[in-house]
Design a protein around this motif. Structure first.
Motif, PDB file in Angstrom:
ATOM      1  N   THR A 100      -5.713   1.176  -0.431  1.00 32.95           N
ATOM      2  CA  THR A 100      -5.701   1.585   0.972  1.00 32.95           C
ATOM      3  C   THR A 100      -6.290   0.431   1.785  1.00 32.95           C
ATOM      4  OG1 THR A 100      -7.939   2.417   0.897  1.00 32.95           O
ATOM      5  CG2 THR A 100      -6.200   3.967   0.283  1.00 32.95           C
ATOM      6  N   THR A 112      -7.831   4.834   6.638  1.00 34.24           N
ATOM      7  CA  THR A 112      -7.757   5.297   5.251  1.00 34.24           C
ATOM      8  C   THR A 112      -6.337   5.222   4.707  1.00 34.24           C
ATOM      9  OG1 THR A 112      -7.423   7.561   5.972  1.00 34.24           O
ATOM     10  CG2 THR A 112      -9.671   6.874   5.533  1.00 34.24           C
ATOM     11  N   VAL A 113      -5.343   5.149   5.582  1.00 37.71           N
ATOM     12  CA  VAL A 113      -3.963   4.962   5.129  1.00 37.71           C
ATOM     13  C   VAL A 113      -3.343   3.826   5.928  1.00 37.71           C
ATOM     14  CG1 VAL A 113      -3.451   7.251   4.236  1.00 37.71           C
ATOM     15  CG2 VAL A 113      -3.199   6.792   6.663  1.00 37.71           C
ATOM     16  N   ALA A 114      -2.361   3.137   5.281  1.00 37.56           N
ATOM     17  CA  ALA A 114      -1.883   1.886   5.861  1.00 37.56           C
ATOM     18  C   ALA A 114      -0.658   2.051   6.731  1.00 37.56           C
ATOM     19  CB  ALA A 114      -1.582   0.886   4.751  1.00 37.56           C
ATOM     20  N   ASN A 146     -10.181   7.342  -1.183  1.00 35.21           N
ATOM     21  CA  ASN A 146     -10.023   6.339  -0.129  1.00 35.21           C
ATOM     22  C   ASN A 146      -9.948   4.899  -0.618  1.00 35.21           C
ATOM     23  OD1 ASN A 146      -9.755   7.962   2.087  1.00 35.21           O
ATOM     24  ND2 ASN A 146     -11.941   8.016   2.546  1.00 35.21           N
ATOM     25  N   THR A 148       3.703  14.036  -2.375  1.00 31.93           N
ATOM     26  CA  THR A 148       4.070  13.009  -1.409  1.00 31.93           C
ATOM     27  C   THR A 148       5.547  13.061  -1.114  1.00 31.93           C
ATOM     28  OG1 THR A 148       4.431  11.454  -3.205  1.00 31.93           O
ATOM     29  CG2 THR A 148       2.270  11.405  -2.165  1.00 31.93           C
ATOM     30  N   SER A 204      -1.863   0.431  -5.892  1.00 30.86           N
ATOM     31  CA  SER A 204      -2.221  -0.460  -4.786  1.00 30.86           C
ATOM     32  C   SER A 204      -3.316   0.204  -3.957  1.00 30.86           C
ATOM     33  CB  SER A 204      -0.985  -0.784  -3.942  1.00 30.86           C
ATOM     34  OG  SER A 204      -0.624   0.341  -3.173  1.00 30.86           O
ATOM     35  N   SER A 259      -4.234   3.782  -3.095  1.00 30.38           N
ATOM     36  CA  SER A 259      -3.283   4.466  -2.233  1.00 30.38           C
ATOM     37  C   SER A 259      -2.433   5.428  -3.060  1.00 30.38           C
ATOM     38  CB  SER A 259      -2.418   3.446  -1.516  1.00 30.38           C
ATOM     39  OG  SER A 259      -1.578   2.808  -2.449  1.00 30.38           O
ATOM     40  N   TYR A 317       7.571   3.842   2.292  1.00 29.73           N
ATOM     41  CA  TYR A 317       6.273   4.112   1.665  1.00 29.73           C
ATOM     42  C   TYR A 317       6.118   5.602   1.399  1.00 29.73           C
ATOM     43  CZ  TYR A 317       5.343   5.374   6.500  1.00 29.73           C
ATOM     44  OH  TYR A 317       5.417   5.940   7.739  1.00 29.73           O
ATOM     45  N   SER A 370       0.841  -1.188   0.000  1.00 27.30           N
ATOM     46  CA  SER A 370       0.000   0.000   0.000  1.00 27.30           C
ATOM     47  C   SER A 370       0.875   1.235   0.000  1.00 27.30           C
ATOM     48  CB  SER A 370      -0.902  -0.021   1.235  1.00 27.30           C
ATOM     49  OG  SER A 370      -1.819   1.045   1.170  1.00 27.30           O
ATOM     50  N   ALA A 371       0.486   2.231  -0.749  1.00 25.68           N
ATOM     51  CA  ALA A 371       1.246   3.483  -0.868  1.00 25.68           C
ATOM     52  C   ALA A 371       2.709   3.210  -1.170  1.00 25.68           C
ATOM     53  CB  ALA A 371       1.089   4.336   0.385  1.00 25.68           C
ATOM     54  N   SER A 392       0.554  -2.385   6.787  1.00 23.55           N
ATOM     55  CA  SER A 392      -0.068  -2.636   5.489  1.00 23.55           C
ATOM     56  C   SER A 392      -0.302  -4.132   5.301  1.00 23.55           C
ATOM     57  CB  SER A 392       0.772  -2.057   4.353  1.00 23.55           C
ATOM     58  OG  SER A 392       1.819  -2.910   3.996  1.00 23.55           O
TER      59      SER A 392
END
Lengths: 470, 414
Positions: free
Chosen positions: A434, A467-469, A424, A112, A432, A427, A98, A55-56, A63
């Motif tokens: 979330t 919502t985030v890993a 949501n 990011t 990938s 990611s 990540y 994820s992310a 994750s």
């Protein structure tokens, strides 16, 4: 006289009424008991990045905990009390690193930063990797390495590598060598087993499986704008089909029930979807308040730059650079021209997945592969139908999830879309998922299990997932 | 007369009507005990709000006052269609009350006042329940003031007309479940008022049989100057959800058409029957019109309700045990105005079957204590959410609803 008589009567009455009200329970309803007609006590998940829980752009302990197989396994426990599910969990704080969100400007492309992974055993720099020099990081070996985990998802695993001996042996960790550090940490040190052998070993005790593999074979090509990665042609198609069958034959060796999932269409992934030609052009025009067109290089380099079409996709990773002034040699003078928004400074091939030369090629491989999965599920393994209306035995994630997310869905009042950050679902790496996206994928599998195997496994309440890993 | 009244039956049976909804039930302890069948019932001045035609029947030299409190608990349980999670609504008591006064101005003309709380609900789900982004808590309270004039047409017939001023309060809160912060939510609250009319007729054939018919117009509660506040939104989305802004909405309360008869079977036993048709179909949707604020444009949260007109059938019995004590009992069947497709957790309703019991105890010749309790149990309802309809916030699952209503009051004449 009456007053004295009234008071105790009234008091009793009020107490009675109050007691009645406080005991007013909500009316009862029977909660269904989770059951299944097949044994799900030992579930094995086979796949690549999605299955591993990337994820992310990274794999961390959190994750992994929100990988869709782990979410499925959690729900299966309702029907099969002692069903354990082992994952090759990383230690907290370690992992591949990540993406973290810095901010989300009006352009719709999140800014990011890369958080580096910790506790790396060794790094190997591969100067000739697809998409530029790449660092292969050897991670801490899984605590479960003595026995294979039930989640056999390996990030970046290609179907073409499933019979490569030493894919998980540290001695093969050389620049350009066929080596997968995530597979390496699943195995004991100096173990040269192939992935297929690992699947064979794990399948021996498995009672149930899910198979969701193949996307990682196509992603390097897509991510590089068609510059490198396994080239999508008939031989790749045949290789993927044949190797999928090899893996599935092992998983089905004892006739185990399972779910085979088809791959989502490439253009449902935000990596492509965010840069859909004319939509991106319109967004940029609105943002800059002009009428400039987007230009791409002629895919076969015969003629001059050409205007983008709606079937060409600018990679999401390249969108922040579009419109930035870059020096271009025009005749004999160097001009500063907006990247992609001037015919003299078209978008480079590596930043675009053009329709005819690249996307269609990748799509035809993916479609043929998906058809083969359906054929295997329906005709070869004769798995029960997961889609009774259309008589399909392989799970079509596009039809029941990815296409719907692309058009925006509402789950118990919360909207999910393919928009980064606010959507949501996907990611920050644009492909990938979330934890909530994994929850929705897990629910798609669970609903397929319920249909195919006369089960009623409860679904995940996805809005309760983060919502985030990381 | 009996035969003549029968024409009413086909009139109602031909309607695909389902009363219920968020009406809080009979407005008075004694009529609550009677199950609400009070359109032709003159033993309590609480009938005033149901049928103004009754007013002239209290045309003697006495001033009558009746007042009391009502408490209602409406509670549902929910089981998620796919998750199998059971959620029970939190206990919330919807308070209500009534005040009635009547006074004859002359032999033929009487004046009355009714203050009631006829519509309202309080839905309170646990803050972290499955459908928290659809609704966490919603409450509507209404207060009706109805000054009424009654006319005695002759010994057997009377008519009345009342003017209704209604005041309402609405509040709602829902989670913003797209954020990890569990406290992220939007709250709405507004008040508003509306007006209506209530007319009725009462007639008697001999001493034993009486009938009543009344019509109360619908009331549109227009709520302006509401406030919508949002908390817990991360900074990156602050522009989308202003911390505080204005909003407006409107509630269309239904018209009611009631027909009832009261039959004195023996000197001590009275039976009453009522049909009520509530015109819920005027409630088409609940629209929350949120004003623009800063960078956030004006927007509308619309929840389709598409209510149907609804029918209620009520039977009541009153028995005088001794000169001081009268006991009451009632049965009612309320159809729900909510269609299957629009079952939404903000307000759960179902076809309900109910029973009630009450008593009136004469403390003195002019003072009576009244108390009643009613229980209603609803059919299972199934809510269906379609994920693809991303504009519609709903949750899939089954609901079971029960209501408890209790009322205590006094009736005075002097």
């Amino acid at each position: 006289m009456n007053i004295f008589y009234l008071t105790p009567l009234r008091r009793t009455g009020l107490v009675a009424v109050a007691a009645l009200m406080l005991n007013a329970c909500a009316p009862a309803q029977d909660t269904p008991t989770p059951t299944t007609s097949v044994n799900v006590s030992r579930y094995v998940a086979v796949g690549d990045s999605y299955t591993a829980g990337v994820s992310a752009g990274g794999l961390t302990r959190t994750s992994q905990e929100y990988s869709f197989p782990n979410l499925i396994a959690r729900q299966l426990q309702g029907a099969s009390a002692n069903a354990a599910f082992t994952q090759p969990l990383l230690e907290a704080g370690t992992g591949s690193g990540y993406f973290d969100l810095v901010d989300y400007p009006a352009s719709g492309i999140p800014r990011t930063r890369r958080i580096a992974g910790q506790a790396v055993r060794r790094t190997v720099i591969n100067p000739t990797a697809c998409g530029g020099p790449d660092t292969v990081r050897l991670l801490e070996r899984s605590k479960t390495a003595s026995a294979l985990p039930q989640n056999l998802g390996v990030p970046g695993l290609l179907l073409s590598q499933i019979e490569t001996a030493g894919l998980g042996n540290e001695t093969k960790a050389t620049p350009g060598g066929a080596f997968n550090p995530y597979f390496e940490r699943l195995l004991p040190a100096a173990d040269s087993r192939t992935y297929l052998q690992a699947v064979t070993d794990a399948a021996a005790t498995a009672t149930f499986f899910t198979y969701f593999q193949g996307l990682d074979d196509l992603l390097p090509y897509v991510r590089s704008g068609g510059e490198c990665g396994p080239f999508p042609n008939t031989s790749l198609t045949n290789l993927m089909k044949a190797n999928a069958r090899k893996v599935l034959d092992r998983l089905r060796a004892g006739g185990q029930p399972g779910i085979i999932a088809k791959l989502p269409a490439l253009n449902t992934l935000p990596l492509l979807r965010l840069g859909k030609g004319l939509q991106l052009q319109a967004r940029l025009q609105a943002l800059n308040n002009d009428k400039a067109l987007l230009y791409i290089e002629d895919p076969i380099n015969l003629g001059p730059a050409q205007p983008i079409t709606d079937d060409d996709y600018v990679l999401a990773t390249a969108i922040p650079r579009v419109g930035k002034l870059t020096p271009v040699l025009v005749g004999t003078t160097t001009l500063m021209l907006p990247y992609g928004r001037d015919a003299r400074n078209p978008l480079r091939d590596a930043d675009v997945l053009d329709n005819f030369q690249e996307l269609q090629r990748a799509k035809s491989v993916l479609d043929a592969y998906n058809n083969e999965l359906e054929n295997l599920a329906h005709n070869v393994y004769r798995l029960p139908e997961v889609d009774i209306t259309n008589h399909r035995s392989a799970l079509d994630l596009d039809g029941i999830l990815f296409n719907n997310v692309a058009d925006i869905i509402s789950v118990n009042g919360v909207v999910y879309s393919s928009e980064p950050v606010r959507g949501n679902f996907f990611s920050l790496d644009y492909y990938s998922l979330t934890p909530r996206g994994n929850g929705l994928v897990a629910n798609a599998f669970i609903s397929a299990i319920n249909k195919a195997y006369r089960a009623n496994i409860p679904a995940v309440d996805v809005n309760n997932l983060p919502t985030v890993a990381h | 007369m009996r035969q003549r009244l029968l024409f009413i039956l086909p009139l109602f049976s031909g309607l695909t009507a389902a009363a219920g909804g968020f009406d809080t039930g009979p407005q008075g302890a004694r009529v609550l005990g009677l199950g609400g069948a009070s359109t032709a019932y003159i033993n309590s001045i609480a009938g005033l709000s149901t049928n103004p035609g009754l007013l002239a029947q209290w045309g003697d030299s006495l001033t009558r006052i009746s007042l009391g409190g009502i408490g209602q608990i409406r509670r549902s349980s929910f089981i998620g269609q796919d998750t199998y999670q059971r959620t029970d609504q939190d206990l919330a008591i919807q308070p209500g009350g009534y005040f009635y006064a009547t006074r004859a101005l002359s032999k033929r003309v009487s004046f009355g006042l009714a203050l009631t709380t006829p519509y309202g609900y309080h839905t309170k789900w646990p803050n972290n329940w499955e459908g928290r982004s659809v609704i966490q808590e919603s409450q509507l309270s209404t207060y009706f003031a109805q000054p009424t004039v009654g006319f005695k047409l002759n010994d057997n017939f009377s008519a009345g007309v009342g003017f209704v001023y209604a005041f309402g309060k609405y509040s709602q809160r829902r989670a913003l479940g797209q954020y990890d912060d569990l406290s992220a939510q939007t709250q709405f609250s507004a008040t508003g008022s509306g007006m209506g009319l209530n007319v009725g007729l009462y007639g008697r054939t001999g001493d034993n049989l009486a009938f009543g018919i009344s019509y109360r117009s619908g009331v549109n509660l227009k709520m302006k100057n509401g406030t919508a506040t949002t908390t817990g939104v991360p900074a990156r989305d602050a522009a989308l959800y202003p911390a505080s802004t204005g909003f407006s909405t409107q509630f269309n309360l239904p018209s009611t058409l009631s027909v009832g008869i009261a039959d004195r079977i023996t000197p001590k036993l009275l039976l009453t029957f009522d049909f009520t048709l509530s015109g819920w179909s005027t409630l088409d949707s609940v629209k929350l019109n949120i004003d623009a604020s800063g960078a956030a444009p004006a927007r509308r949260i619309s929840t389709a309700r598409r209510y149907e007109d609804a029918l209620a059938f009520r039977v009541g019995a009153e028995y005088q045990v001794c000169p001081k004590l009268t006991v009451l009992g009632g049965l009612r069947y309320d159809e729900s105005p909510i269609r299957d497709e629009y079952v939404n957790p903000e307000f759960i309703d179902a076809n309900r079957l109910g029973a009630s019991a009450g008593l009136s105890y004469q403390l003195g010749s002019r003072l009576a204590l009244e108390a009643a309790y009613a229980f209603e149990y609803g059919q299972l309802r199934t809510g269906r959410a379609n994920q693809i309809m991303d504009q519609v916030a709903n949750v899939s699952g089954t609901y079971r609803t029960a209501t408890h209503t209790a009322s205590v009051g006094v009736a005075v004449a002097f």
